[in-house]
Enzyme design. Structure first.
Site, PDB file in Angstrom:
ATOM      1  N   CYS A 145       1.519  -1.354  -0.238  1.00 26.52           N
ATOM      2  CA  CYS A 145       0.007  -0.107   0.314  1.00 26.52           C
ATOM      3  C   CYS A 145       0.985   1.231   0.137  1.00 26.52           C
ATOM      4  O   CYS A 145       1.402   1.492  -0.989  1.00 26.52           O
ATOM      5  CB  CYS A 145      -1.039  -0.249   1.090  1.00 26.52           C
ATOM      6  SG  CYS A 145      -2.293   0.810   0.740  1.00 26.52           S
TER       7      CYS A 145
ATOM      8  N   HIS B 282      -3.452  -5.878   1.648  1.00 28.12           N
ATOM      9  CA  HIS B 282      -3.192  -5.897   2.554  1.00 28.12           C
ATOM     10  C   HIS B 282      -3.061  -7.315   2.775  1.00 28.12           C
ATOM     11  O   HIS B 282      -3.618  -8.200   3.653  1.00 28.12           O
ATOM     12  CB  HIS B 282      -3.723  -5.530   3.259  1.00 28.12           C
ATOM     13  CG  HIS B 282      -3.295  -3.937   3.335  1.00 28.12           C
ATOM     14  ND1 HIS B 282      -2.492  -2.955   3.941  1.00 28.12           N
ATOM     15  CD2 HIS B 282      -4.162  -2.892   2.830  1.00 28.12           C
ATOM     16  CE1 HIS B 282      -2.586  -1.950   3.508  1.00 28.12           C
ATOM     17  NE2 HIS B 282      -3.499  -1.610   2.887  1.00 28.12           N
TER      18      HIS B 282
ATOM     19  N   GLU C 179      -0.947  -8.683   4.598  1.00 29.98           N
ATOM     20  CA  GLU C 179      -0.888  -8.875   6.486  1.00 29.98           C
ATOM     21  C   GLU C 179      -1.712  -8.639   7.212  1.00 29.98           C
ATOM     22  O   GLU C 179      -1.823  -9.096   8.491  1.00 29.98           O
ATOM     23  CB  GLU C 179       0.232  -8.100   7.102  1.00 29.98           C
ATOM     24  CG  GLU C 179       0.315  -6.148   7.234  1.00 29.98           C
ATOM     25  CD  GLU C 179      -0.316  -5.854   5.717  1.00 29.98           C
ATOM     26  OE1 GLU C 179      -1.049  -4.006   5.923  1.00 29.98           O
ATOM     27  OE2 GLU C 179       0.329  -5.817   4.430  1.00 29.98           O
TER      28      GLU C 179
END
EC number: 6.3.5.3
Length: 224
Positions: A87, A196, A198
């Site tokens: 990002c 994302h 994560e």
């Protein structure tokens, strides 16, 4: 495998990245403040997390790209180190020239925050080897300036060299050219992506489709 996560003023996914690397890749992780001028010794991976570094002033990632630590990150990448930018981290990588292209404002001029289906375009990288090309993963996005753009020659080079890592499987919600969601460097050791991973490594958070990225890194860097 040893990793560092760079922390900028306005980073808000730094701890998420740390937890994902520790939980999935079993990696010791050091948090590095942006004003440092050197990286810890013995690193295998540097991660640039999501967020809004410096409040997105001037242009997303522009000020962070001039932070003192980024000279060391650039040197690390040019020496063959692995770098992951997610990002805002992807925006910083394009601002520093470590990846080609740019991230522009979403086509609908709105902040987008939702799970999206990603198509894995290549498994031939240390970030994607745990997938097969053509696999689809559901991973969240959260950005206002995520529309990837590049000139026609750069796009032809990326696609011709199998350097598009991910595309949006159901069309780019942000207006990205060719539905591109993530790209690799020429040596395939730098990855920038808008979604994302994560945030998709724990069942309690709604799914684990991002975990293969961190498993890929663990396999690649532990065996290196």
């Amino acid at each position: 495998m040893r990793a560092a996560v760079i922390v900028f003023p306005g980073s808000n996914c730094d701890r998420d990245m740390q937890v994902a690397l520790q939980a999935v890749a079993s990696a010791p992780v050091e948090m590095v403040w942006h004003k440092e001028t050197a990286l810890p010794r013995g690193l295998d991976l540097v991660a640039l997390p999501g967020g809004f570094s410096f409040g997105d002033h001037l242009r997303c990632g522009a000020i962070a790209g001039k932070s003192p630590i980024m000279r060391a990150v650039s040197d690390f990448a040019h020496a063959g180190g692995h770098v992951l930018g997610v990002c805002n981290g992807f925006q910083i990588l394009t601002e520093t020239g470590l990846l080609p292209g740019a991230l522009l404002r979403n086509g609908n001029l709105k902040f987008l925050c939702k799970p999206v289906a990603l198509s894995v375009k290549t498994s031939a990288s240390p970030f994607t080897s745990a997938w097969n090309a053509g696999d689809v993963a559901t991973i969240p996005i959260a950005h206002h300036d995520g529309a990837y753009v590049a000139d026609p020659d750069t796009l032809a080079e990326l696609e011709g060299e199998d350097r598009v890592a991910f595309t949006y499987a159901q069309g780019a919600p942000n207006g990205a050219v060719h539905d591109i969601a993530g790209v690799l460097s020429a040596n395939r050791r730098v990855l920038g992506m808008m979604p994302h991973p994560e945030r998709a490594v724990d069942p309690a958070h709604g799914g684990t489709d991002g975990a293969p990225l961190f498993r890929s890194l663990a396999d690649a860097l532990v065996s290196a």
